[in-house]
Design a protein around this motif. Structure first.
Motif, PDB file in Angstrom:
ATOM      1  N   CYS A  11       0.838  -1.201   0.000  1.00 18.20           N
ATOM      2  CA  CYS A  11       0.000   0.000   0.000  1.00 18.20           C
ATOM      3  C   CYS A  11       0.874   1.252   0.000  1.00 18.20           C
ATOM      4  CB  CYS A  11      -0.919   0.014   1.218  1.00 18.20           C
ATOM      5  SG  CYS A  11      -2.132  -1.309   1.175  1.00 18.20           S
ATOM      6  N   GLN A  12       0.506   2.188  -0.868  1.00 18.57           N
ATOM      7  CA  GLN A  12       1.226   3.459  -0.959  1.00 18.57           C
ATOM      8  C   GLN A  12       0.380   4.624  -0.453  1.00 18.57           C
ATOM      9  OE1 GLN A  12       4.517   3.553  -1.857  1.00 18.57           O
ATOM     10  NE2 GLN A  12       4.249   1.345  -1.767  1.00 18.57           N
ATOM     11  N   SER A  13      -0.818   4.295   0.064  1.00 20.26           N
ATOM     12  CA  SER A  13      -1.692   5.342   0.587  1.00 20.26           C
ATOM     13  C   SER A  13      -2.703   4.717   1.551  1.00 20.26           C
ATOM     14  CB  SER A  13      -2.443   6.045  -0.553  1.00 20.26           C
ATOM     15  OG  SER A  13      -3.380   5.154  -1.126  1.00 20.26           O
ATOM     16  N   LEU A  14      -3.319   5.573   2.344  1.00 21.19           N
ATOM     17  CA  LEU A  14      -4.375   5.098   3.231  1.00 21.19           C
ATOM     18  C   LEU A  14      -5.564   4.582   2.427  1.00 21.19           C
ATOM     19  CD1 LEU A  14      -4.355   7.796   6.048  1.00 21.19           C
ATOM     20  CD2 LEU A  14      -3.600   5.426   6.210  1.00 21.19           C
ATOM     21  N   LYS A  15      -5.811   5.173   1.267  1.00 20.88           N
ATOM     22  CA  LYS A  15      -6.909   4.722   0.411  1.00 20.88           C
ATOM     23  C   LYS A  15      -6.697   3.275  -0.031  1.00 20.88           C
ATOM     24  CE  LYS A  15      -9.481   6.077  -3.688  1.00 20.88           C
ATOM     25  NZ  LYS A  15      -9.617   7.058  -4.761  1.00 20.88           N
ATOM     26  N   GLU A  16      -5.485   2.933  -0.429  1.00 20.52           N
ATOM     27  CA  GLU A  16      -5.175   1.554  -0.822  1.00 20.52           C
ATOM     28  C   GLU A  16      -5.348   0.597   0.359  1.00 20.52           C
ATOM     29  OE1 GLU A  16      -1.641   0.662  -3.227  1.00 20.52           O
ATOM     30  OE2 GLU A  16      -1.463   2.842  -3.477  1.00 20.52           O
ATOM     31  N   LYS A  17      -4.834   0.999   1.529  1.00 27.45           N
ATOM     32  CA  LYS A  17      -4.960   0.152   2.716  1.00 27.45           C
ATOM     33  C   LYS A  17      -6.433  -0.067   3.053  1.00 27.45           C
ATOM     34  CE  LYS A  17      -5.062   1.093   7.230  1.00 27.45           C
ATOM     35  NZ  LYS A  17      -4.687   1.573   8.557  1.00 27.45           N
ATOM     36  N   ARG A  18      -7.206   0.993   3.024  1.00 29.42           N
ATOM     37  CA  ARG A  18      -8.625   0.878   3.384  1.00 29.42           C
ATOM     38  C   ARG A  18      -9.372  -0.023   2.408  1.00 29.42           C
ATOM     39  NH1 ARG A  18      -8.147   6.229   5.726  1.00 29.42           N
ATOM     40  NH2 ARG A  18      -7.848   5.783   7.925  1.00 29.42           N
ATOM     41  N   SER A  35     -19.354  -9.379  13.401  1.00 25.45           N
ATOM     42  CA  SER A  35     -19.130  -7.939  13.374  1.00 25.45           C
ATOM     43  C   SER A  35     -17.631  -7.691  13.341  1.00 25.45           C
ATOM     44  CB  SER A  35     -19.732  -7.282  14.607  1.00 25.45           C
ATOM     45  OG  SER A  35     -21.130  -7.454  14.609  1.00 25.45           O
ATOM     46  N   VAL A  36     -17.191  -6.841  12.434  1.00 24.66           N
ATOM     47  CA  VAL A  36     -15.758  -6.588  12.263  1.00 24.66           C
ATOM     48  C   VAL A  36     -15.519  -5.080  12.212  1.00 24.66           C
ATOM     49  CG1 VAL A  36     -13.717  -7.064  10.862  1.00 24.66           C
ATOM     50  CG2 VAL A  36     -15.626  -8.672  10.841  1.00 24.66           C
ATOM     51  N   ALA A  37     -14.470  -4.651  12.904  1.00 25.93           N
ATOM     52  CA  ALA A  37     -14.104  -3.231  12.895  1.00 25.93           C
ATOM     53  C   ALA A  37     -12.592  -3.091  12.800  1.00 25.93           C
ATOM     54  CB  ALA A  37     -14.603  -2.543  14.159  1.00 25.93           C
ATOM     55  N   GLU A  38     -12.160  -2.009  12.163  1.00 21.72           N
ATOM     56  CA  GLU A  38     -10.744  -1.645  12.193  1.00 21.72           C
ATOM     57  C   GLU A  38     -10.539  -0.893  13.503  1.00 21.72           C
ATOM     58  OE1 GLU A  38      -7.294   0.668   9.630  1.00 21.72           O
ATOM     59  OE2 GLU A  38      -9.360   0.711   8.913  1.00 21.72           O
ATOM     60  N   THR A  39      -9.731  -1.448  14.388  1.00 23.53           N
ATOM     61  CA  THR A  39      -9.624  -0.932  15.753  1.00 23.53           C
ATOM     62  C   THR A  39      -8.285  -0.282  16.072  1.00 23.53           C
ATOM     63  OG1 THR A  39      -9.034  -3.167  16.480  1.00 23.53           O
ATOM     64  CG2 THR A  39     -11.341  -2.517  16.701  1.00 23.53           C
ATOM     65  N   GLY A  40      -7.392  -0.208  15.112  1.00 25.72           N
ATOM     66  CA  GLY A  40      -6.108   0.421  15.389  1.00 25.72           C
ATOM     67  C   GLY A  40      -5.307   0.682  14.136  1.00 25.72           C
ATOM     68  N   HIS A  41      -4.242   1.466  14.297  1.00 27.41           N
ATOM     69  CA  HIS A  41      -3.310   1.804  13.204  1.00 27.41           C
ATOM     70  C   HIS A  41      -4.021   2.502  12.051  1.00 27.41           C
ATOM     71  CE1 HIS A  41      -0.412  -0.510  15.402  1.00 27.41           C
ATOM     72  NE2 HIS A  41      -1.066  -1.637  15.213  1.00 27.41           N
ATOM     73  N   HIS A  42      -4.970   3.364  12.364  1.00 30.70           N
ATOM     74  CA  HIS A  42      -5.763   4.039  11.334  1.00 30.70           C
ATOM     75  C   HIS A  42      -4.932   4.942  10.424  1.00 30.70           C
ATOM     76  CE1 HIS A  42      -9.453   2.672  13.209  1.00 30.70           C
ATOM     77  NE2 HIS A  42      -8.945   3.040  14.376  1.00 30.70           N
ATOM     78  N   ASP A  43      -3.820   5.449  10.929  1.00 27.10           N
ATOM     79  CA  ASP A  43      -3.037   6.422  10.163  1.00 27.10           C
ATOM     80  C   ASP A  43      -1.798   5.826   9.499  1.00 27.10           C
ATOM     81  OD1 ASP A  43      -1.857   5.921  12.592  1.00 27.10           O
ATOM     82  OD2 ASP A  43      -1.180   7.972  12.917  1.00 27.10           O
ATOM     83  N   LEU A  44      -1.628   4.518   9.555  1.00 30.14           N
ATOM     84  CA  LEU A  44      -0.464   3.866   8.944  1.00 30.14           C
ATOM     85  C   LEU A  44      -0.872   3.170   7.653  1.00 30.14           C
ATOM     86  CD1 LEU A  44       1.163   2.287  12.125  1.00 30.14           C
ATOM     87  CD2 LEU A  44       1.737   4.454  11.005  1.00 30.14           C
ATOM     88  N   TRP A  45      -0.064   3.310   6.618  1.00 26.18           N
ATOM     89  CA  TRP A  45      -0.393   2.752   5.314  1.00 26.18           C
ATOM     90  C   TRP A  45      -0.314   1.236   5.256  1.00 26.18           C
ATOM     91  CZ3 TRP A  45       2.850   6.120   1.450  1.00 26.18           C
ATOM     92  CH2 TRP A  45       2.428   7.449   1.536  1.00 26.18           C
ATOM     93  N   GLN A  46       0.641   0.649   5.942  1.00 24.03           N
ATOM     94  CA  GLN A  46       0.864  -0.785   5.785  1.00 24.03           C
ATOM     95  C   GLN A  46       0.615  -1.571   7.064  1.00 24.03           C
ATOM     96  OE1 GLN A  46       4.705  -1.198   3.899  1.00 24.03           O
ATOM     97  NE2 GLN A  46       3.839  -0.621   1.929  1.00 24.03           N
ATOM     98  N   ARG A  47      -0.168  -1.024   7.963  1.00 28.06           N
ATOM     99  CA  ARG A  47      -0.511  -1.695   9.221  1.00 28.06           C
ATOM    100  C   ARG A  47      -1.999  -1.543   9.460  1.00 28.06           C
ATOM    101  NH1 ARG A  47       3.588  -4.682  11.305  1.00 28.06           N
ATOM    102  NH2 ARG A  47       5.011  -3.315  12.270  1.00 28.06           N
ATOM    103  N   ALA A  48      -2.608  -2.579  10.025  1.00 30.61           N
ATOM    104  CA  ALA A  48      -4.026  -2.511  10.391  1.00 30.61           C
ATOM    105  C   ALA A  48      -4.255  -3.409  11.605  1.00 30.61           C
ATOM    106  CB  ALA A  48      -4.909  -2.975   9.243  1.00 30.61           C
ATOM    107  N   GLU A  49      -5.222  -3.026  12.409  1.00 34.95           N
ATOM    108  CA  GLU A  49      -5.687  -3.880  13.489  1.00 34.95           C
ATOM    109  C   GLU A  49      -7.171  -4.085  13.272  1.00 34.95           C
ATOM    110  OE1 GLU A  49      -4.578  -3.571  17.868  1.00 34.95           O
ATOM    111  OE2 GLU A  49      -6.648  -2.824  17.833  1.00 34.95           O
TER     112      GLU A  49
END
Length: 89
Positions: A11-18, A35-49
């Motif tokens: 991912c090269q952007s938050l849009k790609e990650k999302r 039920s699923v939610a993104e719960t962390g690392h909202h501002d990182l391009w290549q990380r998600a929780e």
């Protein structure tokens, strides 16, 4: 409840990650009705929780659903599981 810390590849952007995260969340919800939610690392391009929750009165059924959900996340080609956790209430 089950959660994962993920490395999202390429991912090269938050849009790609999302886009990757949304696709994974939608598949989990559609296939397993969790039920699923993104719960962390909202501002990182290549990380998600991500965190998924399932509610049920039969613990064996809930554990079976969580195992299936975990396998689907682990098989995601665009992400790698760095860490995971489970909690029962």
């Amino acid at each position: 409840m089950i959660g994962w810390e993920l490395e999202v590849y390429g991912c090269q952007s938050l849009k790609e990650k999302r886009s990757v995260v949304k696709s994974l969340k939608d598949r989990l919800h559609d296939r397993f009705n969790v039920s699923v939610a993104e719960t962390g690392h909202h501002d990182l391009w290549q990380r998600a929780e991500l965190t998924a929750c399932v509610v049920g009165s039969d613990r064996r059924h809930v554990e079976s659903v969580l195992e299936s959900v975990d396998r689907l996340v682990a098989s995601e080609a665009r992400a790698r599981v760095i860490d995971s956790y489970r909690t029962f209430y």
